[in-house]
Design a protein around this motif. Structure first.
Motif, PDB file in Angstrom:
ATOM      1  N   UNK A  16      18.761  48.404  15.778  1.00  0.00           N
ATOM      2  CA  UNK A  16      19.840  49.306  15.381  1.00  0.00           C
ATOM      3  C   UNK A  16      21.157  48.854  15.999  1.00  0.00           C
ATOM      4  N   UNK A  17      21.093  48.149  17.123  1.00  0.00           N
ATOM      5  CA  UNK A  17      22.318  47.665  17.760  1.00  0.00           C
ATOM      6  C   UNK A  17      23.074  46.694  16.855  1.00  0.00           C
ATOM      7  N   UNK A  18      22.352  45.857  16.119  1.00  0.00           N
ATOM      8  CA  UNK A  18      23.009  44.930  15.190  1.00  0.00           C
ATOM      9  C   UNK A  18      23.736  45.691  14.092  1.00  0.00           C
ATOM     10  N   UNK A  19      23.105  46.717  13.554  1.00  0.00           N
ATOM     11  CA  UNK A  19      23.758  47.519  12.531  1.00  0.00           C
ATOM     12  C   UNK A  19      24.933  48.304  13.107  1.00  0.00           C
ATOM     13  N   UNK A  20      24.812  48.737  14.351  1.00  0.00           N
ATOM     14  CA  UNK A  20      25.925  49.436  14.995  1.00  0.00           C
ATOM     15  C   UNK A  20      27.150  48.530  15.060  1.00  0.00           C
ATOM     16  N   UNK A  21      26.934  47.265  15.406  1.00  0.00           N
ATOM     17  CA  UNK A  21      28.051  46.320  15.473  1.00  0.00           C
ATOM     18  C   UNK A  21      28.664  46.088  14.096  1.00  0.00           C
ATOM     19  N   UNK A  22      27.833  46.028  13.058  1.00  0.00           N
ATOM     20  CA  UNK A  22      28.348  45.847  11.702  1.00  0.00           C
ATOM     21  C   UNK A  22      29.172  47.067  11.262  1.00  0.00           C
ATOM     22  N   UNK A  23      28.766  48.236  11.671  1.00  0.00           N
ATOM     23  CA  UNK A  23      29.532  49.452  11.375  1.00  0.00           C
ATOM     24  C   UNK A  23      30.841  49.448  12.150  1.00  0.00           C
ATOM     25  N   UNK A  24      30.773  49.080  13.408  1.00  0.00           N
ATOM     26  CA  UNK A  24      31.947  49.079  14.288  1.00  0.00           C
ATOM     27  C   UNK A  24      33.075  48.216  13.729  1.00  0.00           C
ATOM     28  N   UNK A  25      32.760  47.054  13.210  1.00  0.00           N
ATOM     29  CA  UNK A  25      33.786  46.090  12.803  1.00  0.00           C
ATOM     30  C   UNK A  25      34.160  46.174  11.317  1.00  0.00           C
ATOM     31  N   UNK A  26      33.639  47.197  10.619  1.00  0.00           N
ATOM     32  CA  UNK A  26      33.954  47.316   9.194  1.00  0.00           C
ATOM     33  C   UNK A  26      35.260  48.082   8.986  1.00  0.00           C
ATOM     34  N   UNK A  27      35.860  47.853   7.839  1.00  0.00           N
ATOM     35  CA  UNK A  27      37.072  48.583   7.451  1.00  0.00           C
ATOM     36  C   UNK A  27      36.712  49.940   6.855  1.00  0.00           C
ATOM     37  N   UNK A  28      35.559  49.996   6.210  1.00  0.00           N
ATOM     38  CA  UNK A  28      35.038  51.217   5.617  1.00  0.00           C
ATOM     39  C   UNK A  28      33.518  51.135   5.624  1.00  0.00           C
ATOM     40  N   UNK A  29      32.883  52.258   5.885  1.00  0.00           N
ATOM     41  CA  UNK A  29      31.424  52.310   5.901  1.00  0.00           C
ATOM     42  C   UNK A  29      30.953  53.357   4.900  1.00  0.00           C
ATOM     43  N   UNK A  30      29.921  53.023   4.149  1.00  0.00           N
ATOM     44  CA  UNK A  30      29.289  53.935   3.196  1.00  0.00           C
ATOM     45  C   UNK A  30      27.834  54.103   3.616  1.00  0.00           C
ATOM     46  N   UNK A  31      27.380  55.342   3.724  1.00  0.00           N
ATOM     47  CA  UNK A  31      26.014  55.548   4.216  1.00  0.00           C
ATOM     48  C   UNK A  31      25.360  56.772   3.598  1.00  0.00           C
ATOM     49  N   UNK A  32      24.050  56.672   3.395  1.00  0.00           N
ATOM     50  CA  UNK A  32      23.249  57.849   3.090  1.00  0.00           C
ATOM     51  C   UNK A  32      23.120  58.676   4.364  1.00  0.00           C
TER      52      UNK A  32
END
Length: 360
Positions: free
Chosen positions: A273-289
């Protein structure tokens, strides 16, 4: 439908029987807490192993310590969720406990724990092992929300009814005499993971749309066809690269889809989950269920479009709880027993919400 309703009634009957057996065997009244200032150690039980719940409660340990730097804080958690607590500087001791401990195991599993003045255990449904756990811990204060449990002498149920899940932990702290001033979530993102993800992102850093299409069941996840449809629609509407989040379970599917669409990327070998956390952190916009990644986005204040079912009680409890976010909802259920899939939302509504956040 009749079969589903019958099964549901049987489950509720078994749940009630289990509660009354546990209450009869192990429940006992304990004295009401009179002097909250006497609390010098607190054990927070996080036995569900859920990442989202752990993130929502992450502010609690920091705020407790800010009241009393000498306070001893312990967490009782499942082995698979231990990594969420081990690196928190405000937690003094992490104890492991099975998610579904056998009744005969409870005493021995808890025998090595030090004494704690207070226990925070916010399960709404009690099983015999839960009654026995509180008996064995023998704290002077047990904070909870379960109804008709004598062992809970600091019941906060009336104060949190209809509130966001974060408020459960706010009221737990207050009931023990601790103030909460900073409500921001926290997630321990190791530098090595952050650097790995930044290397993968390259010049896409802070300039991409990230999307998580998967929850913990098929009804809380996109199908392959819907994920393709959403990714293609995002490509047509926006010029940004898109990064699709994966997990060890969905990696093969997401990698395959990403490889087939120009401008869509996926981190290979997703393990944590830490890898996904980093991908969320550095995004301009996040879309999630509606799943744990919604609350991870809160940690980094990432602009987000979150997708929920039309369930007011669930949304009140598990909404993103920060800005800038926009929530969109699935179609309404046609019957009380229908479980609407999270992918049944208006795609144009999602795209319009994304536009507003990106141009904010």
């Amino acid at each position: 439908m009749l079969k589903d309703n019958t099964f549901g009634r049987l489950l509720k009957w078994r749940e009630r029987l289990s509660f009354f057996i546990g209450k009869w065997l192990f429940d006992k009244p304990i004295a009401k807490l009179e002097a909250a200032r006497s609390i010098q150690s607190i054990l927070v039980v996080r036995g569900d192993g859920k990442i989202g719940d752990s993130v929502v409660s992450s502010f609690l340990y920091r705020e407790l310590k800010s009241n009393n730097q000498h306070l001893s804080i312990g967490v009782l958690c499942t082995p698979n969720s231990r990594h969420l607590f081990d690196a928190d500087p405000h937690i003094d001791k992490v104890h492991c406990y099975p998610k579904r401990a056998k009744l005969w195991q409870v005493r021995s599993l808890l025998s090595e724990l030090p004494d704690y003045d207070a226990v925070v255990f916010l399960a709404e449904v009690f099983k015999p092992r839960d009654f026995l756990m509180l008996r064995c811990l023998n704290a002077k204060a047990n904070v909870g929300v379960a109804d008709n449990v004598a062992l809970i002498n600091c019941n906060i149920a009336s104060k949190v009814a209809g509130q966001h899940s974060q408020q459960y932990f706010v009221e737990a702290a207050k009931s023990l005499g601790f103030a909460v001033n900073d409500f921001s979530y926290h997630f321990n993102l190791p530098d090595v993971i952050d650097e790995q993800v930044l290397s993968f992102l390259g010049d896409k850093q802070d300039h991409y749309i990230a999307i998580n299409a998967f929850g913990n069941t098929s009804k809380r996840s996109f199908s392959e066809a819907r994920l393709r449809e959403v990714l293609l629609a995002l490509k047509v509407r926006f010029s940004y690269p898109i990064v699709a989040l994966a997990s060890p379970v969905t990696q093969k599917l997401v990698s395959s889809i990403s490889a087939s669409i120009d401008g869509v990327f996926c981190l290979d070998g997703t393990e944590s989950i830490e890898q996904n956390a980093a991908l969320i952190k550095h995004s301009k916009l996040f879309i999630s269920v509606d799943t744990a990644t919604v609350h991870l986005a809160h940690c980094f204040k990432t602009p987000m479009v979150a997708i929920y079912r039309q369930d007011p009680a669930n949304f009140a409890m598990w909404s993103p709880n920060y800005q800038p976010t926009k929530a969109i909802f699935t179609r309404a259920a046609k019957t009380r027993s229908e479980e609407v899939s999270i992918e049944e939302f208006d795609l144009d509504e999602l795209l319009d919400a994304a536009v507003k956040l990106l141009h904010n």
